[in-house]
Design an enzyme around this catalytic site. Sequence first.
Site, PDB file in Angstrom:
ATOM      1  N   TYR A 142       0.855  -1.194   0.000  1.00 18.33           N
ATOM      2  CA  TYR A 142       0.000   0.000   0.000  1.00 18.33           C
ATOM      3  C   TYR A 142       0.885   1.235   0.000  1.00 18.33           C
ATOM      4  O   TYR A 142       1.874   1.292   0.728  1.00 18.33           O
ATOM      5  CB  TYR A 142      -0.897   0.006   1.246  1.00 18.33           C
ATOM      6  CG  TYR A 142      -1.764   1.241   1.363  1.00 18.33           C
ATOM      7  CD1 TYR A 142      -2.825   1.456   0.468  1.00 18.33           C
ATOM      8  CD2 TYR A 142      -1.531   2.194   2.354  1.00 18.33           C
ATOM      9  CE1 TYR A 142      -3.619   2.596   0.570  1.00 18.33           C
ATOM     10  CE2 TYR A 142      -2.333   3.331   2.463  1.00 18.33           C
ATOM     11  CZ  TYR A 142      -3.374   3.524   1.571  1.00 18.33           C
ATOM     12  OH  TYR A 142      -4.165   4.651   1.681  1.00 18.33           O
ATOM     13  N   ASP A 237       9.226   2.720  -0.080  1.00 16.28           N
ATOM     14  CA  ASP A 237       8.179   3.394   0.671  1.00 16.28           C
ATOM     15  C   ASP A 237       8.292   2.923   2.125  1.00 16.28           C
ATOM     16  O   ASP A 237       7.837   1.844   2.474  1.00 16.28           O
ATOM     17  CB  ASP A 237       6.804   3.076   0.080  1.00 16.28           C
ATOM     18  CG  ASP A 237       5.689   3.803   0.822  1.00 16.28           C
ATOM     19  OD1 ASP A 237       5.995   4.516   1.801  1.00 16.28           O
ATOM     20  OD2 ASP A 237       4.511   3.655   0.421  1.00 16.28           O
ATOM     21  N   LYS A 265       4.007   8.752   9.066  1.00 19.31           N
ATOM     22  CA  LYS A 265       3.770   8.132  10.372  1.00 19.31           C
ATOM     23  C   LYS A 265       4.783   8.595  11.440  1.00 19.31           C
ATOM     24  O   LYS A 265       4.680   9.722  11.891  1.00 19.31           O
ATOM     25  CB  LYS A 265       3.686   6.612  10.212  1.00 19.31           C
ATOM     26  CG  LYS A 265       2.521   6.265   9.243  1.00 19.31           C
ATOM     27  CD  LYS A 265       2.078   4.842   9.196  1.00 19.31           C
ATOM     28  CE  LYS A 265       0.773   4.717   8.414  1.00 19.31           C
ATOM     29  NZ  LYS A 265       0.877   4.071   7.133  1.00 19.31           N
TER      30      LYS A 265
HETATM   31  C1  LIG Z   1       0.331   4.659   5.755  1.00 21.41           C
HETATM   32  C2  LIG Z   1       1.084   4.445   4.513  1.00 21.41           C
HETATM   33  C3  LIG Z   1       0.985   5.317   3.399  1.00 21.41           C
HETATM   34  C4  LIG Z   1      -0.005   6.441   3.365  1.00 21.41           C
HETATM   35  O1  LIG Z   1       0.278   7.420   4.326  1.00 21.41           O
HETATM   36  P1  LIG Z   1      -0.886   8.457   4.721  1.00 21.41           P
HETATM   37  O2  LIG Z   1      -0.214   9.369   5.691  1.00 21.41           O
HETATM   38  O3  LIG Z   1      -1.989   7.646   5.302  1.00 21.41           O
HETATM   39  O4  LIG Z   1      -1.289   9.146   3.474  1.00 21.41           O
HETATM   40  C5  LIG Z   1       1.803   5.099   2.329  1.00 21.41           C
HETATM   41  N1  LIG Z   1       2.677   4.086   2.304  1.00 21.41           N
HETATM   42  C6  LIG Z   1       2.809   3.229   3.334  1.00 21.41           C
HETATM   43  C7  LIG Z   1       3.820   2.137   3.264  1.00 21.41           C
HETATM   44  C8  LIG Z   1       2.005   3.370   4.462  1.00 21.41           C
HETATM   45  O5  LIG Z   1       2.123   2.497   5.465  1.00 21.41           O
END
Ligand SMILES: *Cc1c(COP(=O)(O)O)cnc(C)c1O
Length: 430
Positions: A142, A237, A265
């Site tokens: 994701y 990511d 995060k």
């Molecule tokens: C949470 C997450 C996102 C999205 O971040 P948001 O702050 O919710 O937009 C993207 N990539 C990864 C790996 C994530 O865990």
Amino acid sequence: MSLSQEYFQRALKVIPGGVHSPVRAFKSVGGQPLFFRSATGAYLESVEGKKYLDFCQSFGPHLLGHRDEEIAQAVHETVDLAWSFGACEPYSLELAEWIVEKIPWIENIRFVNSGTEAVMSALRLARAATGRSKILKFEGCYHGHVDALLVKSGSGLAGVSAADSAGLDPLQVQQTLVASLDDENSVEQIFNQHGSDIAVVIIEPLPANFGLLVQRETFLQKIFSIAKKNGSLILFDEVISGFRVGLGGMAERLNLIPDLVTYGKVIGGGFPVGAYAGKKSLMDFVAPVGPVYQAGTLSANPVGMVAGLTTLKKAHRLNLFTDLENRTNRFITQINQLCEAKNWPLQAISMGSLFWLHDKTSSTIRALKDIPSSQSKTFKAIFHGCLEQGIYLAPSGFEVGFISAAHTTDLLDQVVQKLESVGQKIFHGK
Ligand SMILES: *Cc1c(COP(=O)(O)O)cnc(C)c1O
């Protein structure tokens, strides 16, 4: 009707589905979501005044637990000085300098307001830097909700994607190719066909948004070598793994240096912050130096910057990354021992301070196809059993749990005991 239920009825009238993010709904576990009024350390307090030990931790930002005192003090001091200027300030500079100093391969970093925004901006940069248009992602990873990445594997030809949401721009969906995790061949096939068009390969080096799908190092190394050979960039990511599995995230653990990295995060210490970063030569494509436009009214807001820096400094000072990893290991080992002794169809897996409870399987779960089909059903029972015991898990069997500095070994030992009574209830007779 409980107060939470009353609130939810009101919320349904004015907010789609009553929630501002679908993962907050109880759709996959059933029942109605609880409403929380406050949070401290490892605990949430519901509007009814009931306390829950929280393993969701806002889906990851709270490495130190809710409202850690040191962060709270820094935040209060900052709120008295600055909220947002839309002009230059020293707060983001300090966070940027600290990160650049501590993570050797990061030379430049740009702050944004969410993980989604970080990924979206990094993709644009990758396309500009390579002059190519396609991106390759992995099924089960994701990356936020930007159109180009809300895709899943389409049936048929290797790499062909399909929209994973309504309302996507079909042209964007076409530009994204999808490979399978844990499958070098799927990557090679796609590169054989599209290699010279692929700007960037984006991957969660620790996929943790569809269960916890720990990858083989050899697989990740192979992706690097294929991408390099084809002149494509690699984007790690690390929005969920960054500053959690270690200061330098998975990149450091794997000793694999991506061209670009995205954070979110933990980096904002509980406030809305995202970032993308990499070598200066690449980041120089971003405006005002280069031609890639990317901006933000509230980007690098002082409160988030200070919360983030205080979090990272404290975690580093206390060597929290290793400490949390040890606590998490002990926790899941105990869960696994319990489940084995009782012959319950449940297992736990972890990496750093991330853990995942999943349906028992004899194989190692590394890709979507390895996840047992009864996962949702088993988790639903665990979730409600835990809730009854005052333990809050993220309301989906495909979300991971987070151990924070506030989750002491004592608290975790108590959770294992409670899990024993939860298990007796659910698996009774199995
Ligand atoms: C949470 C997450 C996102 C999205 O971040 P948001 O702050 O919710 O937009 C993207 N990539 C990864 C790996 C994530 O865990």
